[in-house]
Structures are given as C-alpha cells and as structure tokens.
Motif scaffolding. Structure first.
Motif, PDB file in Angstrom:
ATOM      1  N   ALA A  36       0.844  -1.194   0.000  1.00  0.00           N
ATOM      2  CA  ALA A  36       0.000   0.000   0.000  1.00  0.00           C
ATOM      3  C   ALA A  36       0.879   1.243   0.000  1.00  0.00           C
ATOM      4  N   ARG A  37       0.532   2.196  -0.841  1.00  0.00           N
ATOM      5  CA  ARG A  37       1.229   3.481  -1.013  1.00  0.00           C
ATOM      6  C   ARG A  37       2.481   3.364  -1.866  1.00  0.00           C
ATOM      7  N   GLU A  38       2.833   2.174  -2.304  1.00  0.00           N
ATOM      8  CA  GLU A  38       3.944   2.039  -3.241  1.00  0.00           C
ATOM      9  C   GLU A  38       3.546   2.706  -4.558  1.00  0.00           C
ATOM     10  N   VAL A  39       4.482   3.348  -5.231  1.00  0.00           N
ATOM     11  CA  VAL A  39       4.188   3.969  -6.526  1.00  0.00           C
ATOM     12  C   VAL A  39       4.270   2.906  -7.614  1.00  0.00           C
ATOM     13  N   ILE A  40       3.186   2.756  -8.368  1.00  0.00           N
ATOM     14  CA  ILE A  40       3.099   1.725  -9.398  1.00  0.00           C
ATOM     15  C   ILE A  40       2.532   2.301 -10.692  1.00  0.00           C
ATOM     16  N   PHE A  41       2.691   1.564 -11.763  1.00  0.00           N
ATOM     17  CA  PHE A  41       1.979   1.811 -13.018  1.00  0.00           C
ATOM     18  C   PHE A  41       0.768   0.884 -12.988  1.00  0.00           C
ATOM     19  N   ALA A  42      -0.430   1.413 -12.865  1.00  0.00           N
ATOM     20  CA  ALA A  42      -1.629   0.587 -12.716  1.00  0.00           C
ATOM     21  C   ALA A  42      -2.596   0.811 -13.867  1.00  0.00           C
ATOM     22  N   ASP A  43      -3.232  -0.279 -14.337  1.00  0.00           N
ATOM     23  CA  ASP A  43      -4.248  -0.118 -15.365  1.00  0.00           C
ATOM     24  C   ASP A  43      -5.638  -0.173 -14.748  1.00  0.00           C
ATOM     25  N   ALA A  44      -6.663  -0.063 -15.586  1.00  0.00           N
ATOM     26  CA  ALA A  44      -8.038   0.028 -15.099  1.00  0.00           C
ATOM     27  C   ALA A  44      -8.535  -1.279 -14.484  1.00  0.00           C
ATOM     28  N   ALA A  45      -7.818  -2.375 -14.750  1.00  0.00           N
ATOM     29  CA  ALA A  45      -8.202  -3.673 -14.197  1.00  0.00           C
ATOM     30  C   ALA A  45      -7.497  -3.961 -12.873  1.00  0.00           C
ATOM     31  N   GLY A  46      -6.747  -3.000 -12.360  1.00  0.00           N
ATOM     32  CA  GLY A  46      -6.047  -3.198 -11.101  1.00  0.00           C
ATOM     33  C   GLY A  46      -4.780  -4.021 -11.234  1.00  0.00           C
ATOM     34  N   ARG A  47      -4.237  -4.041 -12.429  1.00  0.00           N
ATOM     35  CA  ARG A  47      -2.990  -4.770 -12.654  1.00  0.00           C
ATOM     36  C   ARG A  47      -1.822  -3.783 -12.594  1.00  0.00           C
ATOM     37  N   ALA A  48      -0.781  -4.130 -11.871  1.00  0.00           N
ATOM     38  CA  ALA A  48       0.411  -3.289 -11.778  1.00  0.00           C
ATOM     39  C   ALA A  48       1.394  -3.697 -12.866  1.00  0.00           C
ATOM     40  N   HIS A  49       1.739  -2.757 -13.728  1.00  0.00           N
ATOM     41  CA  HIS A  49       2.666  -3.038 -14.825  1.00  0.00           C
ATOM     42  C   HIS A  49       4.101  -2.638 -14.487  1.00  0.00           C
ATOM     43  N   ALA A  50       4.296  -1.987 -13.359  1.00  0.00           N
ATOM     44  CA  ALA A  50       5.641  -1.704 -12.845  1.00  0.00           C
ATOM     45  C   ALA A  50       5.524  -1.467 -11.351  1.00  0.00           C
ATOM     46  N   ARG A  51       6.529  -1.889 -10.614  1.00  0.00           N
ATOM     47  CA  ARG A  51       6.575  -1.679  -9.168  1.00  0.00           C
ATOM     48  C   ARG A  51       7.680  -0.692  -8.808  1.00  0.00           C
ATOM     49  N   ARG A  52       7.496  -0.065  -7.666  1.00  0.00           N
ATOM     50  CA  ARG A  52       8.463   0.919  -7.146  1.00  0.00           C
ATOM     51  C   ARG A  52       8.827   1.917  -8.246  1.00  0.00           C
ATOM     52  N   TRP A  53       7.796   2.406  -8.905  1.00  0.00           N
ATOM     53  CA  TRP A  53       7.889   3.415  -9.951  1.00  0.00           C
ATOM     54  C   TRP A  53       8.767   2.968 -11.103  1.00  0.00           C
ATOM     55  N   THR A  54      10.037   3.374 -11.137  1.00  0.00           N
ATOM     56  CA  THR A  54      10.915   3.056 -12.262  1.00  0.00           C
ATOM     57  C   THR A  54      11.901   1.940 -11.923  1.00  0.00           C
ATOM     58  N   ASN A  55      11.560   1.127 -10.930  1.00  0.00           N
ATOM     59  CA  ASN A  55      12.493   0.099 -10.476  1.00  0.00           C
ATOM     60  C   ASN A  55      12.332  -1.227 -11.223  1.00  0.00           C
ATOM     61  N   ARG A  56      11.079  -1.703 -11.408  1.00  0.00           N
ATOM     62  CA  ARG A  56      10.907  -3.050 -11.956  1.00  0.00           C
ATOM     63  C   ARG A  56       9.597  -3.168 -12.724  1.00  0.00           C
ATOM     64  N   GLN A  57       9.685  -3.520 -14.006  1.00  0.00           N
ATOM     65  CA  GLN A  57       8.490  -3.718 -14.814  1.00  0.00           C
ATOM     66  C   GLN A  57       7.917  -5.119 -14.627  1.00  0.00           C
ATOM     67  N   SER A  58       6.682  -5.285 -15.072  1.00  0.00           N
ATOM     68  CA  SER A  58       5.997  -6.572 -14.980  1.00  0.00           C
ATOM     69  C   SER A  58       6.237  -7.405 -16.231  1.00  0.00           C
ATOM     70  N   GLY A  59       6.212  -8.713 -16.068  1.00  0.00           N
ATOM     71  CA  GLY A  59       6.322  -9.591 -17.216  1.00  0.00           C
ATOM     72  C   GLY A  59       5.045  -9.629 -18.036  1.00  0.00           C
ATOM     73  N   TYR A  60       3.936  -9.164 -17.447  1.00  0.00           N
ATOM     74  CA  TYR A  60       2.639  -9.278 -18.124  1.00  0.00           C
ATOM     75  C   TYR A  60       2.596  -8.464 -19.413  1.00  0.00           C
ATOM     76  N   SER A  61       3.098  -7.243 -19.376  1.00  0.00           N
ATOM     77  CA  SER A  61       3.039  -6.361 -20.549  1.00  0.00           C
ATOM     78  C   SER A  61       4.402  -6.170 -21.203  1.00  0.00           C
ATOM     79  N   ALA A  62       5.317  -7.085 -20.926  1.00  0.00           N
ATOM     80  CA  ALA A  62       6.640  -6.990 -21.535  1.00  0.00           C
ATOM     81  C   ALA A  62       6.550  -7.208 -23.040  1.00  0.00           C
ATOM     82  N   VAL A  63       7.373  -6.506 -23.785  1.00  0.00           N
ATOM     83  CA  VAL A  63       7.415  -6.670 -25.239  1.00  0.00           C
ATOM     84  C   VAL A  63       7.970  -8.049 -25.570  1.00  0.00           C
ATOM     85  N   ARG A  64       7.305  -8.724 -26.501  1.00  0.00           N
ATOM     86  CA  ARG A  64       7.711 -10.052 -26.950  1.00  0.00           C
ATOM     87  C   ARG A  64       7.681 -10.096 -28.476  1.00  0.00           C
ATOM     88  N   ASP A  65       8.034 -11.215 -29.069  1.00  0.00           N
ATOM     89  CA  ASP A  65       8.127 -11.314 -30.527  1.00  0.00           C
ATOM     90  C   ASP A  65       6.798 -11.029 -31.221  1.00  0.00           C
TER      91      ASP A  65
END
Length: 235
Positions: free
Chosen positions: A148-177
């Motif tokens: 709670a209160r961590e800065v994240i990249f969040a979408d409308a479905a409540g999914r976090a696409h990055a944690r600790r702001w610019t520290n770590r991205q999610s594998g869910y929306s990572a670019v792939r082939d």
C-alpha cells in the motif's frame, strides 16, 4: 486509452517531467544494432568521465526513492541499473530490437525508459500510489501484491505493470516477438529534465520511424498537461 500520473504524484513530485510515445507496426525482426551501438558509445564516454552515481539524472531519482521510503542503493531506477551493468560488462544482453533500442537510449540519456505492449493494458495506465490490492506478474510467473502506497503503473483492471515506480516492470506487458503496438514512457526529475525528456522523446520517435517505418504519436507531460491519449484500434 490514456496514460497519466495521478494528481497526488504531481503534487508530491512537481519537478517530474514525462515523455510518452505510442506506435504500431513494431516487429521483432528489425535491425537496430548500429543505432544501439551509437547510443552505447555516448553512455560509455560519459561513464569514462565519472561514475553514474554522480549523474544529476541518477541523483534526482535517488532522492525520489528516498522520499518513497526506499533505500536508493537497494532499489535503483532502471537507468541506474542499466548503467551499472553496462559499465561492468560494456554491453547489454539482446532481448528484442525495441527493448534493446530503448535500453540504449536510456543509457545515453541516463533516464529510465519503460516500454509496454499496449494491447496488454486494460483501459488506461496511471502512475499512482497502490492500494495494496493490485496484482503484479513477475518475469518468472509469480504473482505479487504491491505494498500500500507504493508507486506503481496501474491499469483500469487493477494490474500493476511496474513496481516501485521506475524500479521493476511486470512480465505481463513486456514486449515479446508477437508485440506490434507499444507505449514507451520516459521520466526524469533533474534540473534540465524538461529539455532532456523532450529531446529523448523526439529521438525515440525518430528511431521508431527510421527502423520500423512507424508513425508514432508522442507528447511531453507535465503537471499542467498530464494526460496522453492514444488508441489501439488500428493495431
């Protein structure tokens, strides 16, 4: 769809400047090697003149991480992590031509650059404080809940696409082939951030056009102009 920072984030970090680039027509078969090498040379020359810890871009993010209650030498912004690895190994591993290009640009500007598969974002993407109920998928396939209160990249479905702001991205929306549609975000807080982010955003748009023949949409965001709207309907 849109990308923005919450009003609370702008109030807490008024020095923030963000750049956003949206593009379609991306493939994993493009050749970006020469451009990646040029950006790497810029970073190498700068590192030869002094350590990344003394770069104003990195110092600004270290101060921001401290304000978030994080130890800045334990949790580093993505740009600092890349610079540290590049300084040690003189090369970064190749993952995907777009990721490799964005990493190289991040090295050259010492500014965190995140690239997301836009089709994996639900409705909108906002940098905001977490409620603690959002879900975050790691690259190893594990699901976490940001604090709670961590800065994240969040979408409308409540999914976090990055944690600790610019520290770590999610594998869910990572670019792939299979990725064709992307949203790229760059953020900075140092004294010349307004000019540097504008230049970085322009450089990325030019590179996407030159390498993929894409026609990107882009914007530089501020507290007075915080939202970037884009549509994936043509992808």
């Amino acid at each position: 769809m849109y990308f923005q920072h919450s009003g609370e984030i702008w109030a807490e970090y008024p020095e923030l400047v963000a750049g956003a680039v949206f593009a379609t027509g991306i493939t994993g078969e493009a050749s970006a090697g020469p451009r990646i090498a040029e950006f790497g040379a810029v970073a190498g020359a700068r590192l030869a003149a002094g350590p990344e810890s003394e770069f104003p871009e990195i110092q600004a993010w270290r101060r921001a991480f401290s304000r978030m209650g994080l130890k800045p030498t334990q949790y580093r912004c993505a740009a600092e992590s890349l610079l540290r690895r590049f300084k040690k190994e003189r090369v970064l591993p190749r993952i995907h031509p777009l990721i490799d290009l964005c990493n190289a640009v991040s090295l050259a500007f010492a500014i965190p650059v995140g690239v997301f598969d836009a089709t994996r974002i639900a409705g909108s993407l906002e940098v905001r404080h977490a409620s603690g109920e959002e879900s975050y998928l790691t690259f190893s396939g594990e699901t976490e809940n940001p604090e709670a209160r961590e800065v994240i990249f969040a979408d409308a479905a409540g999914r976090a696409h990055a944690r600790r702001w610019t520290n770590r991205q999610s594998g869910y929306s990572a670019v792939r082939d299979t990725t064709t549609t992307v949203l790229i975000i760059a953020e900075a807080m140092h004294g010349s951030a307004a000019a540097d982010v504008r230049e970085l955003t322009s450089v990325l748009a030019d590179e996407l056009n030159g390498i993929w023949r894409a026609v990107p949409e882009s914007a530089v965001l501020s507290r007075s102009s915080p939202r970037f709207e884009f549509s994936t309907s043509t992808s």
